[in-house]
Design a protein around this motif. Sequence first.
Motif, short mmCIF file in Angstrom:
data_model
loop_
_atom_site.label_atom_id
_atom_site.label_comp_id
_atom_site.label_asym_id
_atom_site.label_seq_id
_atom_site.Cartn_x
_atom_site.Cartn_y
_atom_site.Cartn_z
N LEU A 84 0.89 -1.19 0.05
CA LEU A 84 -0.20 -0.04 -0.04
C LEU A 84 0.79 1.28 -0.06
O LEU A 84 0.60 2.32 -0.65
CB LEU A 84 -1.07 -0.03 1.27
N PHE A 85 2.07 1.14 0.72
CA PHE A 85 2.63 2.37 0.84
C PHE A 85 3.33 2.71 -0.80
O PHE A 85 3.46 4.13 -1.09
CB PHE A 85 4.25 2.08 1.40
N PHE A 86 3.82 1.69 -1.62
CA PHE A 86 4.16 1.96 -2.67
C PHE A 86 3.10 2.48 -3.76
O PHE A 86 3.48 3.30 -4.61
CB PHE A 86 4.77 0.35 -3.34
N MET A 87 2.03 1.99 -3.57
CA MET A 87 0.85 2.50 -4.45
C MET A 87 0.50 3.91 -4.15
O MET A 87 0.49 4.84 -4.78
CB MET A 87 -0.39 1.46 -4.18
N ILE A 88 0.52 4.28 -2.48
CA ILE A 88 0.36 5.85 -2.38
C ILE A 88 1.62 6.78 -3.17
O ILE A 88 1.41 7.59 -3.49
CB ILE A 88 0.23 5.68 -0.92
N TYR A 222 3.10 -2.19 -8.07
CA TYR A 222 2.50 -1.11 -7.07
C TYR A 222 2.61 0.33 -7.34
O TYR A 222 1.78 0.93 -7.15
CB TYR A 222 2.76 -1.72 -5.58
N PHE A 223 3.99 0.50 -7.69
CA PHE A 223 4.25 1.96 -8.00
C PHE A 223 3.33 2.54 -9.19
O PHE A 223 2.84 3.49 -9.33
CB PHE A 223 5.55 2.01 -8.34
N VAL A 224 3.42 1.35 -10.33
CA VAL A 224 2.64 1.79 -11.60
C VAL A 224 1.19 1.89 -11.35
O VAL A 224 0.28 2.73 -11.74
CB VAL A 224 3.10 0.80 -12.62
N ILE A 279 -6.39 -9.49 0.29
CA ILE A 279 -5.92 -8.32 0.79
C ILE A 279 -5.28 -7.32 -0.04
O ILE A 279 -5.84 -6.19 -0.26
CB ILE A 279 -4.74 -8.60 1.88
N VAL A 280 -4.40 -7.59 -1.02
CA VAL A 280 -4.04 -6.82 -1.97
C VAL A 280 -5.06 -6.41 -2.99
O VAL A 280 -5.24 -5.06 -3.14
CB VAL A 280 -2.82 -7.51 -2.83
N THR A 281 -6.07 -7.30 -3.28
CA THR A 281 -6.88 -6.66 -4.05
C THR A 281 -7.88 -5.66 -3.23
O THR A 281 -8.38 -4.75 -3.94
CB THR A 281 -7.95 -7.87 -4.49
N ALA A 282 -8.09 -6.00 -1.99
CA ALA A 282 -8.71 -4.95 -1.18
C ALA A 282 -8.08 -3.50 -1.32
O ALA A 282 -8.81 -2.35 -1.31
CB ALA A 282 -9.41 -5.55 0.13
N LEU A 283 -6.86 -3.78 -1.14
CA LEU A 283 -6.05 -2.34 -1.00
C LEU A 283 -6.20 -1.64 -2.56
O LEU A 283 -6.45 -0.69 -2.70
CB LEU A 283 -4.47 -2.73 -1.06
#
Length: 400
Positions: A84-88, A222-224, A279-283
Amino acid sequence: MTESGLDVLTKTTTRLRRPPAPVAASRRNPGDRVAVLDGLRLCAAISVAVFHFTAINADRLWDGHSPFSRLTQASSYGWLGVELFFMISGFVISMSAWGRTVGGFARSRLIRLFPAYWPAVLLTAAVVTLWPSLNRPVTPQQVVISLTMLNEPLGVVPVDLSYWTLWAEARFYLLFAVVVWLGATRRRLLWFGYAWLIASVVAVKSQMPVLVTVLQPPYAPYFVAGIGFFLIHRFGSDIRRWGLVGLAWGLGMYSLGVRVAQTSRTEHRPLSMSVSMLIVTALFVAMAVVALGWTDRVRWRPLTTAGLLTYPFYLLHQHIGGTMIQHLHRLPPIVTVAVVILTMLVVAWMLHRLVERPLARLLRERLAATDAPVPPIQRGVSIPEPEWTASGPARAGRPG
């Protein structure tokens, strides 16, 4: 009836002067702060902290046995807060780098990262040296190399093991600097995201260490995804933007298998791939809700404060918090964890207010001063001789 030459010329001139068709305007100002992301960032940091305190380090922290059972089953997946950090980060960097030059982008990253990082390294080193109950005292080399934030590529154990994510962030910034250098536009961001994902797949297939290091296939999705969510948030839904997010999600599911296997070995307990995928899908869904603007009305000031505390909290929590736990065994375990997290939040707030903000202001002023134009040398104006010469100090009283 034919038109005169004057009429034709007038109409032609009018067509030439007609303004071009307007470009689709963005829905939001690129600099607008998204308060919900600040709250999500703090939730991610706390989930990682609970993971460190009740799962991966439980045996060492609690005298060889974990006092938690059901909590550990849930907190064993707290490491996914890093995803989640990396997506944000992908979202926020795309937003903050809009309209910047490469120099401005580099300065903003330096000012954002180091004013909290340097004191956190020194404080953590002092704590684990004075109270080495959890970790061995750090060496001067570890401290010095950690201050550069280059310990990961140099193979030096950092002062705090949580710093490994900073190397992943730094590689993302280096890649993103290419987009900033070209000039960030929605088209360039979109194709940068697609190109990075495809290149990361090639890196995995090639097994070339340099490509894997630069493109970091486990975390690129996640960054992308964050970049894609930013484009949706600012410019609206589009099949190419959602396609980027969808491709990132698919490749994230692939790389997640490696992460689950590694964490299972580290924790010495089996982790469910299905639970991790859920969990990742929920993020991803949570980020999609933010990207679609459904949370734009949420502008609570505490969320902004939470966002400011997240970075120093993350830098301080693992080793200092673990040392505190080993000295608070008289309290019930769950109370101990709560006290440590609250204490770390207070310390993070103090670090932010008393050290990070003044140091960031000073660093911003100094870096801005280096960009000031140098006045040209005027002819006929004598330039004073330097006080120091090759043979030594020119004035008495100067140290030799």
